[in-house]
Each structure stands twice: as structure tokens, then as C-alpha cells.
Design a protein around this motif. Structure first.
Motif, PDB file in Angstrom:
ATOM      1  N   GLU A 156       0.508  -1.319  -0.162  1.00 29.96           N
ATOM      2  CA  GLU A 156      -0.346  -0.041   0.187  1.00 29.96           C
ATOM      3  C   GLU A 156       0.920   0.927   0.198  1.00 29.96           C
ATOM      4  OE1 GLU A 156      -3.557   2.204   2.435  1.00 29.96           O
ATOM      5  OE2 GLU A 156      -2.861  -0.107   3.314  1.00 29.96           O
ATOM      6  N   ARG A 157       2.265   1.217   0.332  1.00 26.20           N
ATOM      7  CA  ARG A 157       2.919   2.739   0.755  1.00 26.20           C
ATOM      8  C   ARG A 157       3.166   2.956  -0.611  1.00 26.20           C
ATOM      9  NH1 ARG A 157       8.185   3.581   1.503  1.00 26.20           N
ATOM     10  NH2 ARG A 157       8.597   1.340   2.136  1.00 26.20           N
ATOM     11  N   ASP A 158       3.725   1.903  -1.193  1.00 23.80           N
ATOM     12  CA  ASP A 158       4.488   2.110  -2.449  1.00 23.80           C
ATOM     13  C   ASP A 158       3.636   2.837  -3.271  1.00 23.80           C
ATOM     14  OD1 ASP A 158       7.411   1.684  -1.690  1.00 23.80           O
ATOM     15  OD2 ASP A 158       7.344  -0.424  -1.436  1.00 23.80           O
ATOM     16  N   GLN A 159       2.365   1.683  -3.622  1.00 22.81           N
ATOM     17  CA  GLN A 159       1.190   1.853  -4.413  1.00 22.81           C
ATOM     18  C   GLN A 159       0.927   3.175  -4.442  1.00 22.81           C
ATOM     19  OE1 GLN A 159      -0.755   0.103  -6.880  1.00 22.81           O
ATOM     20  NE2 GLN A 159      -0.319  -1.669  -6.606  1.00 22.81           N
ATOM     21  N   LYS A 160       0.892   4.363  -3.059  1.00 21.54           N
ATOM     22  CA  LYS A 160       0.640   5.320  -3.004  1.00 21.54           C
ATOM     23  C   LYS A 160       1.992   6.431  -3.781  1.00 21.54           C
ATOM     24  CE  LYS A 160      -2.095   5.496   0.974  1.00 21.54           C
ATOM     25  NZ  LYS A 160      -2.285   5.741   2.217  1.00 21.54           N
ATOM     26  N   ILE A 161       3.008   5.809  -4.002  1.00 20.62           N
ATOM     27  CA  ILE A 161       4.258   6.354  -4.276  1.00 20.62           C
ATOM     28  C   ILE A 161       4.372   6.407  -5.694  1.00 20.62           C
ATOM     29  CG2 ILE A 161       6.663   6.877  -4.807  1.00 20.62           C
ATOM     30  CD1 ILE A 161       7.019   5.924  -1.887  1.00 20.62           C
ATOM     31  N   VAL A 162       3.776   5.120  -6.207  1.00 22.78           N
ATOM     32  CA  VAL A 162       3.453   4.851  -8.147  1.00 22.78           C
ATOM     33  C   VAL A 162       2.169   5.702  -8.199  1.00 22.78           C
ATOM     34  CG1 VAL A 162       2.028   3.248  -9.265  1.00 22.78           C
ATOM     35  CG2 VAL A 162       4.827   2.922  -7.242  1.00 22.78           C
ATOM     36  N   ALA A 163       1.391   5.806  -7.509  1.00 16.92           N
ATOM     37  CA  ALA A 163       0.121   6.591  -8.126  1.00 16.92           C
ATOM     38  C   ALA A 163       0.736   8.259  -7.812  1.00 16.92           C
ATOM     39  CB  ALA A 163      -0.583   6.409  -7.185  1.00 16.92           C
ATOM     40  N   LYS A 164       1.524   8.622  -7.153  1.00 18.88           N
ATOM     41  CA  LYS A 164       2.006   9.557  -7.459  1.00 18.88           C
ATOM     42  C   LYS A 164       3.376  10.952  -8.854  1.00 18.88           C
ATOM     43  CE  LYS A 164       3.198  12.078  -3.484  1.00 18.88           C
ATOM     44  NZ  LYS A 164       3.599  12.657  -2.448  1.00 18.88           N
ATOM     45  N   ILE A 165       3.591   9.021  -9.066  1.00 17.95           N
ATOM     46  CA  ILE A 165       4.830   9.928  -9.576  1.00 17.95           C
ATOM     47  C   ILE A 165       3.916   9.286 -11.174  1.00 17.95           C
ATOM     48  CG2 ILE A 165       6.423   8.264 -11.305  1.00 17.95           C
ATOM     49  CD1 ILE A 165       7.213   6.985  -8.276  1.00 17.95           C
ATOM     50  N   GLU A 166       3.179   8.558 -10.843  1.00 20.72           N
ATOM     51  CA  GLU A 166       2.440   8.576 -12.705  1.00 20.72           C
ATOM     52  C   GLU A 166       1.580   9.975 -12.814  1.00 20.72           C
ATOM     53  OE1 GLU A 166      -0.161   5.252 -12.073  1.00 20.72           O
ATOM     54  OE2 GLU A 166       0.494   3.421 -13.066  1.00 20.72           O
ATOM     55  N   ARG A 167       0.815  10.406 -11.266  1.00 16.19           N
ATOM     56  CA  ARG A 167       0.562  11.703 -12.018  1.00 16.19           C
ATOM     57  C   ARG A 167       1.082  13.014 -12.438  1.00 16.19           C
ATOM     58  NH1 ARG A 167      -2.281  10.731  -7.290  1.00 16.19           N
ATOM     59  NH2 ARG A 167      -1.506  11.119  -6.055  1.00 16.19           N
ATOM     60  N   LYS A 168       2.284  13.040 -11.927  1.00 15.75           N
ATOM     61  CA  LYS A 168       3.034  13.681 -11.443  1.00 15.75           C
ATOM     62  C   LYS A 168       4.117  14.034 -12.989  1.00 15.75           C
ATOM     63  CE  LYS A 168       8.025  15.433 -10.317  1.00 15.75           C
ATOM     64  NZ  LYS A 168       8.875  15.488  -9.931  1.00 15.75           N
ATOM     65  N   LEU A 169       4.175  12.550 -13.867  1.00 16.82           N
ATOM     66  CA  LEU A 169       4.423  12.437 -15.033  1.00 16.82           C
ATOM     67  C   LEU A 169       3.424  12.456 -16.415  1.00 16.82           C
ATOM     68  CD1 LEU A 169       7.657  10.744 -14.022  1.00 16.82           C
ATOM     69  CD2 LEU A 169       7.624  12.683 -14.543  1.00 16.82           C
ATOM     70  N   GLY A 170       1.985  12.235 -15.876  1.00 13.51           N
ATOM     71  CA  GLY A 170       1.034  12.076 -16.842  1.00 13.51           C
ATOM     72  C   GLY A 170       1.030  10.396 -17.584  1.00 13.51           C
ATOM     73  N   TRP A 171       1.324   9.412 -16.868  1.00 17.97           N
ATOM     74  CA  TRP A 171       1.295   7.920 -17.492  1.00 17.97           C
ATOM     75  C   TRP A 171       0.310   7.621 -16.755  1.00 17.97           C
ATOM     76  CZ3 TRP A 171       7.143   6.357 -14.575  1.00 17.97           C
ATOM     77  CH2 TRP A 171       7.944   6.985 -16.056  1.00 17.97           C
ATOM     78  N   GLY A 172       0.151   5.865 -16.602  1.00 15.57           N
ATOM     79  CA  GLY A 172      -1.472   5.970 -15.650  1.00 15.57           C
ATOM     80  C   GLY A 172      -2.648   5.933 -17.199  1.00 15.57           C
ATOM     81  N   ARG A 173      -1.827   6.549 -18.197  1.00 15.07           N
ATOM     82  CA  ARG A 173      -2.995   5.872 -19.176  1.00 15.07           C
ATOM     83  C   ARG A 173      -2.871   5.773 -20.910  1.00 15.07           C
ATOM     84  NH1 ARG A 173      -1.832  11.596 -22.290  1.00 15.07           N
ATOM     85  NH2 ARG A 173      -0.034  12.798 -20.545  1.00 15.07           N
ATOM     86  N   PRO A 174      -3.768   5.560 -22.162  1.00 17.25           N
ATOM     87  CA  PRO A 174      -2.792   5.014 -23.179  1.00 17.25           C
ATOM     88  C   PRO A 174      -2.001   5.747 -23.150  1.00 17.25           C
ATOM     89  CG  PRO A 174      -5.315   4.896 -22.340  1.00 17.25           C
ATOM     90  CD  PRO A 174      -4.604   5.533 -21.292  1.00 17.25           C
ATOM     91  N   GLY A 175      -1.468   5.317 -24.776  1.00 17.74           N
ATOM     92  CA  GLY A 175      -0.542   5.971 -25.409  1.00 17.74           C
ATOM     93  C   GLY A 175       0.627   6.494 -25.329  1.00 17.74           C
ATOM     94  N   GLN A 176       1.071   6.800 -23.633  1.00 12.71           N
ATOM     95  CA  GLN A 176       2.356   6.795 -23.114  1.00 12.71           C
ATOM     96  C   GLN A 176       3.075   5.764 -23.404  1.00 12.71           C
ATOM     97  OE1 GLN A 176       2.460  10.005 -21.554  1.00 12.71           O
ATOM     98  NE2 GLN A 176       1.052  10.448 -22.690  1.00 12.71           N
TER      99      GLN A 176
END
Length: 187
Positions: A156-176
């Protein structure tokens, strides 16, 4: 042979189970050659077909162990058996990265022992009994074929870090995606 762009977390092909390879033909041989070239350019120790946008059950691997044994090959339609992962939290020696979540590393407990059964480019079945990092590589790449990234297995702790990185870099969506040898995003 060509270096292919590597998809980044959020692309649907990375989050869907890959389809079996029906026939090893020139198109599959070309894809495998491109996987090796892309893996080496990244640089990485493994690369699954979904990571370059191809939803087929194929991965390549290349690693030199502590005794200078060179492990390099392709797994087509693999099967993987693993021992139970050890209990507890991962330590610093259990960090891994992923070319589809480049530049980041997180600790993840993996099984110490794995048996890989797969087909090679000549259509021959083979089996490798792996321990340590080679077993980790096989598990990581096999997960890609099932639509699972290593970040999906984090606590859970690392999942929150991953979500923060994805938001910051614009990842987590198609086409990247990123291009080895051009973009500086090593995994």
C-alpha cells in the motif's frame, strides 16, 4: 531488426492478458529480434512483447549471473512454476525496476525458485530451473504476459508513491511510451 518504443504503465496492452502464439513464422522471428535489440538498447534484463505493444505470449531475457554464466533466450507460450515467496517485507536486495515504469525501483518479494517451460524460436520445448535473480526475471516477464506490472504487486505505501509518480509524469493512461537510445528513462 529495430529498436521499438516501450509502452508505459497505463497502456491497455500492458494491463491485458496476452494471447498465445499459434505459429512461429517470419513475423514472430522479426518480433523476437526486435525484442532483443530493444531490451539491449534500454538496457534491460528482460522484455515482454506487450511492452512493445504486441499482445502475444513472448518474452526475451538476457542476464549474466555472479559466476559469469550468460543466460539469454526467448520464451514463447511459457509456463512458470514458482516456489512460495518468503514472508515479510522486501529488503534492498529485492528491488526491481521495469522498462514500462522507467527510472523507478521498488522492493518486491519474489519466489527464490522457478521452473520455466517454453518454446524457442525453432519450435523446440525447453525447461530451465532458475534461482535468485534469474527466477525473479522469469517471474517479472511472465507477469507481463498476464497483464500484471510489478508495481501492481507492491504494498500500500509503495502503491501511493507509484500513483504520485504517475500523476506527476502524466503516466497511467493510454499512449505513453519511451524510445530506448533516444529518451533518458531507463527502468
Amino acid at each position: 531488426m529495430a529498436v521499438l518504443p516501450i509502452r508505459i504503465s497505463g497502456d491497455p496492452v500492458l494491463h491485458s492478458p496476452a494471447k498465445p502464439v499459434d505459429e512461429i513464422d517470419d513475423e514472430i522471428r522479426r518480433l523476437v529480434a526486435d525484442l532483443f535489440e530493444t531490451m539491449d538498447a534500454a538496457p534491460g534484463v528482460g522484455l515482454a512483447a506487450p511492452q512493445v505493444g504486441v499482445g502475444l505470449r513472448i518474452f526475451t531475457y538476457g542476464w549474466v549471473d555472479e559466476s559469469d554464466t550468460r543466460w539469454r533466450g526467448v520464451a514463447i507460450n511459457p509456463e512458470l512454476w514458482i516456489s512460495p515467496p518468503p514472508a515479510g517485507e522486501p529488503d534492498v536486495h529485492e528491488e526491481e525496476g521495469c522498462l514500462s515504469f522507467p527510472g523507478e525501483r521498488f522492493g518486491l518479494r519474489r519466489a527464490e525458485h522457478a521452473i520455466l517451460r517454453a518454446t524457442d524460436l525453432d519450435g523446440e520445448r525447453y525447461e530451465i530451473e532458475a534461482h535468485g535473480w534469474l527466477a525473479r526475471i522469469f517471474q517479472h516477464e511472465y507477469d507481463h504476459l498476464d497483464g500484471t506490472l510489478y508495481i501492481d504487486r507492491l504494498g500500500e505505501r509503495d502503491q501511493k508513491i507509484v500513483a504520485k509518480i504517475e500523476r506527476k509524469l502524466g503516466w497511467g493512461r493510454p499512449g505513453q511510451q519511451w524510445m530506448p537510445g533516444v529518451d533518458n528513462l531507463e527502468g
